[in-house]
Design a protein around this motif. Structure first.
Motif, PDB file in Angstrom:
ATOM      1  N   ALA A 186       0.790  -1.168  -0.144  1.00 58.07           N
ATOM      2  CA  ALA A 186       0.128   0.112  -0.026  1.00 58.07           C
ATOM      3  C   ALA A 186       0.947   1.395  -0.014  1.00 58.07           C
ATOM      4  O   ALA A 186       0.551   2.441  -0.791  1.00 58.07           O
ATOM      5  N   VAL A 187       1.931   1.413   0.782  1.00 56.81           N
ATOM      6  CA  VAL A 187       2.815   2.493   0.952  1.00 56.81           C
ATOM      7  C   VAL A 187       3.674   2.924  -0.314  1.00 56.81           C
ATOM      8  O   VAL A 187       3.728   3.721  -0.795  1.00 56.81           O
ATOM      9  N   ARG A 188       4.133   1.536  -1.072  1.00 59.32           N
ATOM     10  CA  ARG A 188       4.734   1.598  -2.273  1.00 59.32           C
ATOM     11  C   ARG A 188       3.982   2.310  -3.325  1.00 59.32           C
ATOM     12  O   ARG A 188       4.145   2.951  -4.416  1.00 59.32           O
ATOM     13  N   ARG A 189       2.425   1.895  -3.325  1.00 55.67           N
ATOM     14  CA  ARG A 189       1.692   2.360  -4.426  1.00 55.67           C
ATOM     15  C   ARG A 189       1.556   3.868  -4.267  1.00 55.67           C
ATOM     16  O   ARG A 189       1.393   4.541  -5.307  1.00 55.67           O
ATOM     17  N   ARG A 190       1.127   4.352  -3.120  1.00 59.24           N
ATOM     18  CA  ARG A 190       0.796   5.589  -2.873  1.00 59.24           C
ATOM     19  C   ARG A 190       2.009   6.678  -2.761  1.00 59.24           C
ATOM     20  O   ARG A 190       2.068   7.615  -3.671  1.00 59.24           O
ATOM     21  N   TRP A 191       3.381   6.194  -1.988  1.00 60.74           N
ATOM     22  CA  TRP A 191       4.440   6.949  -2.218  1.00 60.74           C
ATOM     23  C   TRP A 191       5.790   6.262  -2.500  1.00 60.74           C
ATOM     24  O   TRP A 191       6.296   5.569  -1.484  1.00 60.74           O
ATOM     25  N   PRO A 192       5.653   6.028  -3.790  1.00 60.80           N
ATOM     26  CA  PRO A 192       6.968   5.072  -4.305  1.00 60.80           C
ATOM     27  C   PRO A 192       8.211   5.572  -3.579  1.00 60.80           C
ATOM     28  O   PRO A 192       9.225   4.676  -3.608  1.00 60.80           O
ATOM     29  N   MET A 193       8.370   6.965  -3.781  1.00 60.56           N
ATOM     30  CA  MET A 193       9.601   7.417  -3.393  1.00 60.56           C
ATOM     31  C   MET A 193      10.174   7.754  -1.993  1.00 60.56           C
ATOM     32  O   MET A 193      11.060   8.346  -1.537  1.00 60.56           O
ATOM     33  N   ALA A 194       9.050   7.221  -1.067  1.00 64.07           N
ATOM     34  CA  ALA A 194       9.076   7.479   0.570  1.00 64.07           C
ATOM     35  C   ALA A 194      10.502   7.188   0.881  1.00 64.07           C
ATOM     36  O   ALA A 194      10.914   5.891   0.865  1.00 64.07           O
ATOM     37  N   PHE A 195      11.024   7.995   1.699  1.00 64.99           N
ATOM     38  CA  PHE A 195      12.189   7.527   2.601  1.00 64.99           C
ATOM     39  C   PHE A 195      11.781   7.905   4.041  1.00 64.99           C
ATOM     40  O   PHE A 195      11.150   9.198   4.246  1.00 64.99           O
ATOM     41  N   PRO A 196      12.125   7.141   5.137  1.00 65.19           N
ATOM     42  CA  PRO A 196      12.569   5.792   5.059  1.00 65.19           C
ATOM     43  C   PRO A 196      11.755   4.499   4.421  1.00 65.19           C
ATOM     44  O   PRO A 196      12.391   3.482   4.376  1.00 65.19           O
ATOM     45  N   GLY A 197      10.483   4.791   4.134  1.00 59.96           N
ATOM     46  CA  GLY A 197       9.853   3.827   3.365  1.00 59.96           C
ATOM     47  C   GLY A 197       9.094   2.940   4.605  1.00 59.96           C
ATOM     48  O   GLY A 197       8.904   2.797   5.716  1.00 59.96           O
ATOM     49  N   PRO A 198       8.298   1.965   3.683  1.00 57.06           N
ATOM     50  CA  PRO A 198       7.282   1.019   4.616  1.00 57.06           C
ATOM     51  C   PRO A 198       7.878   0.066   5.574  1.00 57.06           C
ATOM     52  O   PRO A 198       7.322  -0.146   6.601  1.00 57.06           O
ATOM     53  N   THR A 199       9.128  -0.209   5.215  1.00 54.94           N
ATOM     54  CA  THR A 199       9.693  -1.255   6.452  1.00 54.94           C
ATOM     55  C   THR A 199      10.005  -0.621   7.437  1.00 54.94           C
ATOM     56  O   THR A 199       9.918  -1.143   8.821  1.00 54.94           O
ATOM     57  N   PHE A 200      10.547   0.448   7.666  1.00 53.86           N
ATOM     58  CA  PHE A 200      10.603   1.652   8.675  1.00 53.86           C
ATOM     59  C   PHE A 200       9.524   1.602   9.470  1.00 53.86           C
ATOM     60  O   PHE A 200       9.328   1.311  10.638  1.00 53.86           O
ATOM     61  N   VAL A 201       8.257   1.956   8.928  1.00 52.84           N
ATOM     62  CA  VAL A 201       7.118   2.112   9.614  1.00 52.84           C
ATOM     63  C   VAL A 201       6.559   0.804  10.197  1.00 52.84           C
ATOM     64  O   VAL A 201       6.256   0.891  11.385  1.00 52.84           O
ATOM     65  N   VAL A 202       6.834  -0.336   9.544  1.00 52.29           N
ATOM     66  CA  VAL A 202       6.492  -1.595  10.137  1.00 52.29           C
ATOM     67  C   VAL A 202       7.573  -2.000  11.328  1.00 52.29           C
ATOM     68  O   VAL A 202       6.852  -2.215  12.548  1.00 52.29           O
ATOM     69  N   ASN A 203       8.695  -1.772  11.187  1.00 53.06           N
ATOM     70  CA  ASN A 203       9.515  -1.974  12.209  1.00 53.06           C
ATOM     71  C   ASN A 203       9.345  -1.080  13.854  1.00 53.06           C
ATOM     72  O   ASN A 203       9.332  -1.668  14.741  1.00 53.06           O
ATOM     73  N   VAL A 204       8.868   0.033  13.134  1.00 46.78           N
ATOM     74  CA  VAL A 204       8.734   1.160  14.543  1.00 46.78           C
ATOM     75  C   VAL A 204       7.568   0.583  15.099  1.00 46.78           C
ATOM     76  O   VAL A 204       7.355   0.542  16.335  1.00 46.78           O
ATOM     77  N   THR A 205       6.461   0.601  14.370  1.00 49.37           N
ATOM     78  CA  THR A 205       5.216   0.212  14.856  1.00 49.37           C
ATOM     79  C   THR A 205       5.007  -1.163  15.705  1.00 49.37           C
ATOM     80  O   THR A 205       4.354  -1.227  16.789  1.00 49.37           O
ATOM     81  N   GLY A 206       5.807  -2.016  15.136  1.00 49.65           N
ATOM     82  CA  GLY A 206       5.844  -3.379  15.531  1.00 49.65           C
ATOM     83  C   GLY A 206       6.485  -3.526  16.916  1.00 49.65           C
ATOM     84  O   GLY A 206       6.127  -4.057  17.946  1.00 49.65           O
ATOM     85  N   SER A 207       7.540  -2.734  17.026  1.00 50.77           N
ATOM     86  CA  SER A 207       8.288  -2.578  18.306  1.00 50.77           C
ATOM     87  C   SER A 207       7.473  -1.698  19.421  1.00 50.77           C
ATOM     88  O   SER A 207       7.766  -2.079  20.525  1.00 50.77           O
TER      89      SER A 207
END
Lengths: 118, 150
Positions: free
Chosen positions: A23-44
Motif C-alpha cells: 500500500a505504501v509503495r503504491r501511494r508513495w513510491p519514493m518515500a524515505f525511509p519507507g514502509p519497512t521503517f513504518v512496520v519495524n517502528v510500529t511493531g516495536s
C-alpha cells in the motif's frame, strides 16, 4: 496450543507487513525511509506495550508469546531492513539503518512506558 | 508452474494468492524462530543468542534469495512466488526487529549497558556483512539469465 497460536500470529504478521509495504509503495513510491521503517517502528511499539503490560500489570505471559514473539516477530523484519540498508548504500544506507534502530528502540521504550502507566 | 506472467496489472485473485504465499512462508519463519528461542532461552543480563542467530542467518538467506532470483529473470510467475514465500514470508518472519528492540530495552533497563551496546553493534554489523555475503554467494553461483543486466 500457545505455540500453534504463536505461529499463526506470525503468519498474520507477515501478511500485514506485506499489505502495508504494498500500500505504501503504491501511494508513495519514493518515500524515505519507507514502509519497512513504518512496520519495524510500529511493531516495536506494540511489543514494548505488551511486554510492559506483562512486566508491570501482570498480564499473562502467553500474551507476550502470541502477540510479541508471534505477531510482532512475524510483522517486523530485520533481514529486509538490512537488505534495504545495503541497497541504499552511500550516505542514505547508514542514515536509514540509524533511523530504523533509533525509531524501533525508541518506540519499544514508549510502549514499555505506556504499559507501565496504564 | 506456469502462465501467470501478467505482472503489472495484479487482479484480486493474484493478490490473494500473493498473500497466501507470504502467509505460508511466515508460518515457517515464525516456527523456526520460535525453535531458536527455545534452543537458546533468554536469561536476564545475558546475550540474546537466539535472536542473534535468526537475524544474521535470515539476513544472509534474504540476500542470497533476492540476488539469485534477480539473476534468474524478471519477477514473474514462479520466481515471484518464491520471492514472496521464501523472502518476504520466511526470511521476513524468521528475523525480527521488535524482539531485538525489546531485548535492548530490557538489557538497558537492567543496567547491562556494555552487553546492550555490543549486542546492537554486532547485530547490525553482522547483519550487513551477512547480506553482502549472501549477495556475493549468489553472484558466484548463478549466472545472469537473459543478459540484459550488467
Amino acid at each position: 496450543m500457545t505455540v500453534a497460536a504463536l505461529i499463526i500470529a506470525g503468519g498474520i504478521g507477515a501478511v500485514l507487513r506485506y499489505a502495508i509495504d504494498d500500500a505504501v509503495r503504491r501511494r508513495w513510491p519514493m518515500a524515505f525511509p519507507g514502509p519497512t521503517f513504518v512496520v519495524n517502528v510500529t511493531g516495536s511499539l506494540v511489543i514494548g506495550l505488551v511486554a510492559g503490560l506483562v512486566l508491570y500489570r501482570a498480564a499473562s505471559p502467553e500474551w507476550q508469546a502470541v502477540i510479541g514473539t508471534g505477531f510482532c516477530g512475524g510483522y517486523t523484519t530485520f533481514s529486509t531492513s538490512v537488505v534495504e540498508t545495503v541497497r541504499l548504500g552511500g550516505r542514505r544506507g547508514p542514515v536509514y539503518a540509524g533511523l530504523t534502530f533509533a525509531g524501533s528502540v525508541g518506540a519499544c521504550a514508549v510502549g514499555l512506558a505506556i504499559g507501565w502507566a496504564l | 508452474m506456469g502462465s501467470t506472467d501478467r505482472t503489472s496489472e495484479c487482479d484480486s485473485r493474484t493478490r490473494g494468492a500473493d498473500l497466501g504465499w507470504v502467509f505460508l512462508g511466515g508460518l515457517g519463519g515464525t516456527a523456526l524462530r520460535w525453535s531458536a528461542e527455545e534452543a537458546w532461552p533468554l536469561h536476564d543480563g545475558h546475550w540474546p543468542v537466539g535472536t542473534t542467530v535468526v537475524n544474521v542467518m535470515g539476513a544472509f538467506l534474504l540476500g542470497l534469495v533476492l540476488e539469485t532470483l534477480v539473476r534468474m529473470g524478471p519477477d514473474h510467475g514462479v520466481r515471484r512466488r518464491i520471492r514472496l514465500a521464501a523472502g518476504t514470508g520466511f526470511c521476513g518472519a524468521l528475523t525480527t526487529y521488535s524482539a531485538f528492540a525489546l531485548e535492548l530495552s530490557v538489557l538497558g533497563k537492567g543496567g547491562h549497558v556494555v552487553i546492550a551496546v555490543a549486542y546492537a553493534l554486532v547485530t547490525v554489523l553482522a547483519g550487513i556483512a551477512a547480506v553482502v555475503a549472501g549477495i556475493a554467494l549468489a553472484r558466484r553461483l548463478v549466472a545472469i539469465k537473459g543478459g540484459d543486466e550488467a
